[in-house]
Structure formats: C-alpha cells, structure tokens
Design a protein around this motif. Structure first.
Motif, PDB file in Angstrom:
ATOM      1  N   VAL A  36      -8.222 -42.470   3.691  1.00 58.32           N
ATOM      2  CA  VAL A  36      -9.190 -42.458   4.795  1.00 58.32           C
ATOM      3  C   VAL A  36      -8.447 -42.089   6.075  1.00 58.32           C
ATOM      4  CG1 VAL A  36     -10.724 -44.160   3.729  1.00 58.32           C
ATOM      5  CG2 VAL A  36      -8.955 -44.949   5.275  1.00 58.32           C
ATOM      6  N   ASP A  37      -9.151 -41.430   6.983  1.00 52.02           N
ATOM      7  CA  ASP A  37      -8.561 -41.029   8.264  1.00 52.02           C
ATOM      8  C   ASP A  37      -8.821 -42.055   9.356  1.00 52.02           C
ATOM      9  OD1 ASP A  37      -7.631 -38.503   7.327  1.00 52.02           O
ATOM     10  OD2 ASP A  37      -9.699 -37.776   7.426  1.00 52.02           O
ATOM     11  N   LEU A  38      -9.888 -42.810   9.212  1.00 50.74           N
ATOM     12  CA  LEU A  38     -10.314 -43.772  10.218  1.00 50.74           C
ATOM     13  C   LEU A  38     -10.927 -44.955   9.495  1.00 50.74           C
ATOM     14  CD1 LEU A  38     -11.396 -43.945  13.458  1.00 50.74           C
ATOM     15  CD2 LEU A  38     -13.512 -43.708  12.207  1.00 50.74           C
ATOM     16  N   GLN A  39     -10.645 -46.143   9.976  1.00 44.53           N
ATOM     17  CA  GLN A  39     -11.192 -47.334   9.330  1.00 44.53           C
ATOM     18  C   GLN A  39     -11.727 -48.281  10.388  1.00 44.53           C
ATOM     19  OE1 GLN A  39      -8.748 -49.050   6.253  1.00 44.53           O
ATOM     20  NE2 GLN A  39      -9.408 -51.112   6.752  1.00 44.53           N
ATOM     21  N   VAL A  40     -12.939 -48.739  10.179  1.00 40.33           N
ATOM     22  CA  VAL A  40     -13.504 -49.792  11.007  1.00 40.33           C
ATOM     23  C   VAL A  40     -13.213 -51.084  10.260  1.00 40.33           C
ATOM     24  CG1 VAL A  40     -15.616 -50.755  12.000  1.00 40.33           C
ATOM     25  CG2 VAL A  40     -15.317 -48.270  11.874  1.00 40.33           C
ATOM     26  N   THR A  41     -12.485 -51.983  10.909  1.00 45.95           N
ATOM     27  CA  THR A  41     -12.040 -53.198  10.220  1.00 45.95           C
ATOM     28  C   THR A  41     -12.082 -54.386  11.162  1.00 45.95           C
ATOM     29  OG1 THR A  41     -10.337 -54.022   8.720  1.00 45.95           O
ATOM     30  CG2 THR A  41      -9.566 -52.976  10.731  1.00 45.95           C
ATOM     31  N   GLU A  42     -11.842 -55.521  10.604  1.00 48.27           N
ATOM     32  CA  GLU A  42     -11.854 -56.762  11.367  1.00 48.27           C
ATOM     33  C   GLU A  42     -10.480 -57.017  11.975  1.00 48.27           C
ATOM     34  OE1 GLU A  42     -13.072 -61.417  10.542  1.00 48.27           O
ATOM     35  OE2 GLU A  42     -13.391 -59.917   8.991  1.00 48.27           O
ATOM     36  N   PHE A  43     -10.456 -57.560  13.169  1.00 51.02           N
ATOM     37  CA  PHE A  43      -9.202 -57.953  13.803  1.00 51.02           C
ATOM     38  C   PHE A  43      -8.828 -59.353  13.349  1.00 51.02           C
ATOM     39  CE2 PHE A  43     -10.321 -54.793  17.174  1.00 51.02           C
ATOM     40  CZ  PHE A  43      -9.192 -54.013  17.021  1.00 51.02           C
ATOM     41  N   PRO A  44      -7.621 -59.789  13.457  1.00 52.56           N
ATOM     42  CA  PRO A  44      -6.514 -59.093  14.096  1.00 52.56           C
ATOM     43  C   PRO A  44      -5.827 -58.132  13.127  1.00 52.56           C
ATOM     44  CG  PRO A  44      -5.788 -61.267  13.430  1.00 52.56           C
ATOM     45  CD  PRO A  44      -7.255 -61.160  13.075  1.00 52.56           C
ATOM     46  N   VAL A  45      -5.298 -57.056  13.678  1.00 52.18           N
ATOM     47  CA  VAL A  45      -4.438 -56.133  12.929  1.00 52.18           C
ATOM     48  C   VAL A  45      -3.137 -56.055  13.704  1.00 52.18           C
ATOM     49  CG1 VAL A  45      -4.101 -53.782  12.114  1.00 52.18           C
ATOM     50  CG2 VAL A  45      -6.386 -54.812  12.021  1.00 52.18           C
ATOM     51  N   ASP A  46      -2.078 -56.509  13.087  1.00 52.55           N
ATOM     52  CA  ASP A  46      -0.761 -56.529  13.715  1.00 52.55           C
ATOM     53  C   ASP A  46       0.235 -55.926  12.736  1.00 52.55           C
ATOM     54  OD1 ASP A  46       1.371 -57.001  15.401  1.00 52.55           O
ATOM     55  OD2 ASP A  46       1.525 -59.123  14.890  1.00 52.55           O
ATOM     56  N   VAL A  86     -17.392 -73.946  -1.201  1.00 54.21           N
ATOM     57  CA  VAL A  86     -16.637 -73.000  -2.024  1.00 54.21           C
ATOM     58  C   VAL A  86     -16.677 -71.654  -1.304  1.00 54.21           C
ATOM     59  CG1 VAL A  86     -16.522 -71.835  -4.244  1.00 54.21           C
ATOM     60  CG2 VAL A  86     -17.236 -74.230  -4.136  1.00 54.21           C
ATOM     61  N   MET A  87     -15.493 -71.113  -1.033  1.00 55.75           N
ATOM     62  CA  MET A  87     -15.387 -69.862  -0.277  1.00 55.75           C
ATOM     63  C   MET A  87     -14.666 -68.816  -1.116  1.00 55.75           C
ATOM     64  SD  MET A  87     -16.590 -70.878   2.730  1.00 55.75           S
ATOM     65  CE  MET A  87     -15.926 -70.178   4.206  1.00 55.75           C
ATOM     66  N   ILE A  88     -14.857 -67.553  -0.773  1.00 56.65           N
ATOM     67  CA  ILE A  88     -14.092 -66.467  -1.390  1.00 56.65           C
ATOM     68  C   ILE A  88     -12.761 -66.408  -0.658  1.00 56.65           C
ATOM     69  CG2 ILE A  88     -13.949 -63.988  -1.786  1.00 56.65           C
ATOM     70  CD1 ILE A  88     -17.035 -63.956  -1.749  1.00 56.65           C
ATOM     71  N   PRO A  89     -11.666 -66.666  -1.352  1.00 57.37           N
ATOM     72  CA  PRO A  89     -10.371 -66.687  -0.661  1.00 57.37           C
ATOM     73  C   PRO A  89      -9.793 -65.293  -0.449  1.00 57.37           C
ATOM     74  CG  PRO A  89     -10.073 -67.199  -2.970  1.00 57.37           C
ATOM     75  CD  PRO A  89     -11.558 -67.048  -2.752  1.00 57.37           C
ATOM     76  N   LEU A  90      -9.021 -65.154   0.589  1.00 52.24           N
ATOM     77  CA  LEU A  90      -8.236 -63.943   0.803  1.00 52.24           C
ATOM     78  C   LEU A  90      -6.863 -64.211   0.206  1.00 52.24           C
ATOM     79  CD1 LEU A  90      -9.051 -63.061   4.516  1.00 52.24           C
ATOM     80  CD2 LEU A  90      -9.843 -61.876   2.483  1.00 52.24           C
ATOM     81  N   VAL A  91      -6.566 -63.553  -0.899  1.00 53.67           N
ATOM     82  CA  VAL A  91      -5.274 -63.742  -1.558  1.00 53.67           C
ATOM     83  C   VAL A  91      -4.724 -62.388  -1.990  1.00 53.67           C
ATOM     84  CG1 VAL A  91      -5.775 -66.070  -2.396  1.00 53.67           C
ATOM     85  CG2 VAL A  91      -6.355 -64.120  -3.812  1.00 53.67           C
ATOM     86  N   GLN A  97      -0.707 -60.496   6.891  1.00 54.16           N
ATOM     87  CA  GLN A  97      -0.378 -61.865   7.277  1.00 54.16           C
ATOM     88  C   GLN A  97      -1.175 -62.305   8.503  1.00 54.16           C
ATOM     89  OE1 GLN A  97       1.555 -63.958   5.400  1.00 54.16           O
ATOM     90  NE2 GLN A  97       0.726 -65.521   6.745  1.00 54.16           N
ATOM     91  N   ALA A  98      -1.425 -61.397   9.433  1.00 54.95           N
ATOM     92  CA  ALA A  98      -2.199 -61.745  10.638  1.00 54.95           C
ATOM     93  C   ALA A  98      -3.598 -62.216  10.273  1.00 54.95           C
ATOM     94  CB  ALA A  98      -2.263 -60.557  11.596  1.00 54.95           C
ATOM     95  N   TRP A  99      -4.222 -61.633   9.246  1.00 54.01           N
ATOM     96  CA  TRP A  99      -5.547 -62.074   8.801  1.00 54.01           C
ATOM     97  C   TRP A  99      -5.475 -63.476   8.232  1.00 54.01           C
ATOM     98  CZ3 TRP A  99      -8.721 -57.776   5.943  1.00 54.01           C
ATOM     99  CH2 TRP A  99      -8.945 -56.720   6.820  1.00 54.01           C
ATOM    100  N   LEU A 100      -4.462 -63.721   7.381  1.00 52.41           N
ATOM    101  CA  LEU A 100      -4.321 -65.045   6.773  1.00 52.41           C
ATOM    102  C   LEU A 100      -4.066 -66.098   7.839  1.00 52.41           C
ATOM    103  CD1 LEU A 100      -2.125 -64.051   3.696  1.00 52.41           C
ATOM    104  CD2 LEU A 100      -4.588 -64.526   3.724  1.00 52.41           C
ATOM    105  N   ASP A 101      -3.204 -65.796   8.804  1.00 55.36           N
ATOM    106  CA  ASP A 101      -2.918 -66.735   9.885  1.00 55.36           C
ATOM    107  C   ASP A 101      -4.160 -67.007  10.729  1.00 55.36           C
ATOM    108  OD1 ASP A 101      -0.301 -66.761   8.999  1.00 55.36           O
ATOM    109  OD2 ASP A 101       0.437 -65.446  10.600  1.00 55.36           O
TER     110      ASP A 101
END
Length: 103
Positions: A36-46, A86-91, A97-101
């Motif tokens: 992909v050339d461009l991505q709309v995503t959730e922050f934070p991105v570090d 009960v949640m869908i985990p990010l693993v 790491q910034a998302w997990l933090d």
C-alpha cells in the motif's frame, strides 16, 4: 452519493484508489512492504521507518457489542467496566509497541 475515493479520483485522474483491509496481526507490514502507498490507521505510531502525515479524521473510541449485551444499553463506559469483559487482544510480534503501551 460519491464516496471519498471517487471524489479523490475525479480530482486526480492519474491516480487510482483501491481500498484494502489491514490485518491487526501485522498492521504496518503492507505499508513497509510497499503493498500500500498510503494507510489510514490509528495512533500512536512511533516507528522510525514510518512517516506520519496530517490527521485525516479524529473520533472517540467506540465499542461494538451485540444488542443483548449489558453494555449495549449504557451511554458510556469506564475503563473499570472493561475489567471482566472478554476482549479481542492485540498480540503478535508485528504489533507496534506504541499501540500495546497505549492500550
């Protein structure tokens, strides 16, 4: 009704917009691989190899639950309300790491 991709393509006839779902297991992989050339995503991105552009949209977080779930009738929830949910985990190794933090 025109969707945003059609409006963009109309103003930029030399470009073509194709939508692609990005998987949570590797949210930045397709961008890094040039798929992909461009991505709309959730922050934070570090990430040192990712350039962050301007914020395209901003909204509060939401929760999706079945209509019969006890949270469905609530106007708001606190972090404490999630304690026994009960949640869908990010693993996975590809989750930034910034998302997990942040979560």
């Amino acid at each position: 009704m025109l969707v945003a991709s059609q409006v963009f393509e109309a103003g930029h006839p030399d470009c073509q917009v194709r939508m692609r779902e990005i998987q949570l297991a590797d949210p930045l992989g397709p961008l890094r691989e040039g798929v992909v050339d461009l991505q709309v995503t959730e922050f934070p991105v570090d990430e040192p190899d990712i350039t962050i552009g301007p914020v395209a949209l901003s909204q509060r977080r939401g929760m999706i639950v079945p209509s019969g779930h006890p949270f469905a009738k609530r106007d708001s929830l606190s972090v404490e309300d999630y304690a026994d949910a009960v949640m869908i985990p990010l693993v996975g190794d590809a989750i930034p790491q910034a998302w997990l933090d942040h979560r």
